[in-house]
Scaffold this motif. Structure first.
Motif, PDB file in Angstrom:
ATOM      1  N   TYR A   1       0.849  -1.202  -0.008  1.00 46.76           N
ATOM      2  CA  TYR A   1       0.183   0.070   0.017  1.00 46.76           C
ATOM      3  C   TYR A   1       0.949   1.126   0.055  1.00 46.76           C
ATOM      4  CZ  TYR A   1      -3.165   3.533   1.476  1.00 46.76           C
ATOM      5  OH  TYR A   1      -3.717   4.894   1.987  1.00 46.76           O
ATOM      6  N   LEU A   2       1.836   1.186   0.949  1.00 42.64           N
ATOM      7  CA  LEU A   2       2.664   2.665   0.940  1.00 42.64           C
ATOM      8  C   LEU A   2       3.624   2.647  -0.168  1.00 42.64           C
ATOM      9  CD1 LEU A   2       3.960   2.147   4.692  1.00 42.64           C
ATOM     10  CD2 LEU A   2       2.066   3.801   3.773  1.00 42.64           C
ATOM     11  N   VAL A   3       4.035   1.696  -0.927  1.00 44.94           N
ATOM     12  CA  VAL A   3       4.813   1.830  -2.200  1.00 44.94           C
ATOM     13  C   VAL A   3       3.867   2.090  -3.135  1.00 44.94           C
ATOM     14  CG1 VAL A   3       6.010   0.310  -3.701  1.00 44.94           C
ATOM     15  CG2 VAL A   3       6.742   0.178  -1.449  1.00 44.94           C
ATOM     16  N   GLY A   4       2.677   1.577  -3.352  1.00 48.27           N
ATOM     17  CA  GLY A   4       1.993   2.179  -4.379  1.00 48.27           C
ATOM     18  C   GLY A   4       1.403   3.560  -4.282  1.00 48.27           C
ATOM     19  N   ILE A   5       0.989   4.072  -3.076  1.00 49.38           N
ATOM     20  CA  ILE A   5       0.567   5.468  -2.904  1.00 49.38           C
ATOM     21  C   ILE A   5       1.925   6.425  -2.987  1.00 49.38           C
ATOM     22  CG2 ILE A   5      -1.498   4.791  -1.510  1.00 49.38           C
ATOM     23  CD1 ILE A   5       0.158   6.007   0.802  1.00 49.38           C
ATOM     24  N   GLY A   6       3.014   5.736  -2.601  1.00 49.87           N
ATOM     25  CA  GLY A   6       4.370   6.573  -2.697  1.00 49.87           C
ATOM     26  C   GLY A   6       4.549   6.806  -4.463  1.00 49.87           C
ATOM     27  N   TYR A   7       4.656   5.771  -5.240  1.00 45.78           N
ATOM     28  CA  TYR A   7       4.537   5.807  -6.512  1.00 45.78           C
ATOM     29  C   TYR A   7       3.815   6.660  -7.047  1.00 45.78           C
ATOM     30  CZ  TYR A   7       5.407   4.310 -11.326  1.00 45.78           C
ATOM     31  OH  TYR A   7       5.646   4.285 -12.620  1.00 45.78           O
ATOM     32  N   MET A   8       2.365   6.662  -6.971  1.00 44.07           N
ATOM     33  CA  MET A   8       1.380   7.486  -7.321  1.00 44.07           C
ATOM     34  C   MET A   8       1.827   8.908  -6.847  1.00 44.07           C
ATOM     35  SD  MET A   8      -2.144   5.692  -7.069  1.00 44.07           S
ATOM     36  CE  MET A   8      -2.103   5.576  -5.599  1.00 44.07           C
ATOM     37  N   GLY A   9       2.233   9.224  -5.900  1.00 40.89           N
ATOM     38  CA  GLY A   9       2.388  10.567  -5.301  1.00 40.89           C
ATOM     39  C   GLY A   9       3.542  11.214  -5.907  1.00 40.89           C
ATOM     40  N   ILE A  10       4.674  10.349  -6.428  1.00 48.19           N
ATOM     41  CA  ILE A  10       5.649  11.066  -7.225  1.00 48.19           C
ATOM     42  C   ILE A  10       5.209  12.101  -8.253  1.00 48.19           C
ATOM     43  CG2 ILE A  10       7.833  10.720  -8.721  1.00 48.19           C
ATOM     44  CD1 ILE A  10       8.101   8.062  -6.940  1.00 48.19           C
ATOM     45  N   ASP A  11       4.447  11.701  -9.253  1.00 53.76           N
ATOM     46  CA  ASP A  11       3.776  12.565 -10.221  1.00 53.76           C
ATOM     47  C   ASP A  11       2.683  13.551 -10.020  1.00 53.76           C
ATOM     48  OD1 ASP A  11       5.998  11.441 -11.773  1.00 53.76           O
ATOM     49  OD2 ASP A  11       4.351   9.914 -12.607  1.00 53.76           O
ATOM     50  N   THR A  12       1.937  13.284  -8.961  1.00 54.18           N
ATOM     51  CA  THR A  12       0.772  13.824  -8.482  1.00 54.18           C
ATOM     52  C   THR A  12       0.791  14.867  -7.449  1.00 54.18           C
ATOM     53  OG1 THR A  12      -0.282  12.251  -7.309  1.00 54.18           O
ATOM     54  CG2 THR A  12      -0.750  12.172  -9.735  1.00 54.18           C
ATOM     55  N   ILE A  13       1.678  14.666  -6.557  1.00 54.60           N
ATOM     56  CA  ILE A  13       1.537  15.440  -5.302  1.00 54.60           C
ATOM     57  C   ILE A  13       1.750  17.007  -5.465  1.00 54.60           C
ATOM     58  CG2 ILE A  13       2.647  16.011  -2.998  1.00 54.60           C
ATOM     59  CD1 ILE A  13       2.555  13.256  -2.441  1.00 54.60           C
ATOM     60  N   PRO A  14       2.792  17.333  -6.160  1.00 50.48           N
ATOM     61  CA  PRO A  14       2.838  18.936  -6.268  1.00 50.48           C
ATOM     62  C   PRO A  14       1.502  19.579  -6.787  1.00 50.48           C
ATOM     63  CG  PRO A  14       4.855  17.746  -7.270  1.00 50.48           C
ATOM     64  CD  PRO A  14       3.654  16.919  -6.845  1.00 50.48           C
ATOM     65  N   ASP A  15       0.971  18.930  -8.101  1.00 53.52           N
ATOM     66  CA  ASP A  15      -0.304  19.646  -8.832  1.00 53.52           C
ATOM     67  C   ASP A  15      -1.640  19.021  -8.343  1.00 53.52           C
ATOM     68  OD1 ASP A  15       1.915  20.746 -10.308  1.00 53.52           O
ATOM     69  OD2 ASP A  15       1.994  19.138 -11.821  1.00 53.52           O
TER      70      ASP A  15
END
Length: 156
Positions: free
Chosen positions: A19-33
């Motif tokens: 779960y943490l790896v998955g949401i971390g991977y998704m967050g790499i591209d989406t968190i700032p924007d």
């Protein structure tokens, strides 16, 4: 504490790590924007994680086995060692599979059935009630219970 079964944590740790790896991977591209989108998708994946953790959590609550100097504790239930018939514990230790001599034995701890991956042991109280106890290591549990009941019944 004379005996306490260890709860395996491999499944829970693996699920949480994925779960943490998955949401971390998704967050790499989406968190700032798009922080709101990432947070929403993380919450949706949390709905998948929680059922995966429910089974180990319920096994911890209902099937935790502990033996101390005076008490056998299985889940939420407690039995005094003086109330357990030592002959039934010896018979359970020597039998290869759990057997119930008369009628159905009550499953101790509060669960519906013996969970997959766990063995069971059937013992009897001095009042004649048959109890089924789910355990992770049947031989170690019965050996500890034989020693505890023998020690308890030798005391004056």
């Amino acid at each position: 504490m004379q005996y306490a079964e260890k709860t395996p944590k491999i499944w829970s740790a693996t699920c949480i790590l994925i779960y943490l790896v998955g949401i971390g991977y998704m967050g790499i591209d989406t968190i700032p924007d798009e922080f709101g989108l990432w947070l929403g998708v993380s919450a949706l994946f949390l709905l998948v994680l929680l059922p995966c953790l429910a089974v180990p959590f319920s096994k911890f609550i209902f099937n935790r086995v502990q033996i101390d100097s005076q008490t056998l504790r299985v889940g939420r239930e407690r039995f005094a060692l003086t109330d357990i018939d030592p002959a039934s514990v010896l018979a359970a230790e020597h039998s290869a599979t759990p057997t119930t001599p008369q009628g159905n034995a009550r499953l101790v701890g509060g669960g519906w059935a013996v969970p997959m991956g766990m063995a069971s042991a059937v013992i009897t109280t001095r009042q004649g009630e048959h109890l089924t106890i789910a355990t992770r290591d049947r031989a170690a549990f019965l050996t500890a219970l034989v020693q505890a009941t023998a020690t308890q019944h030798q005391r004056p």
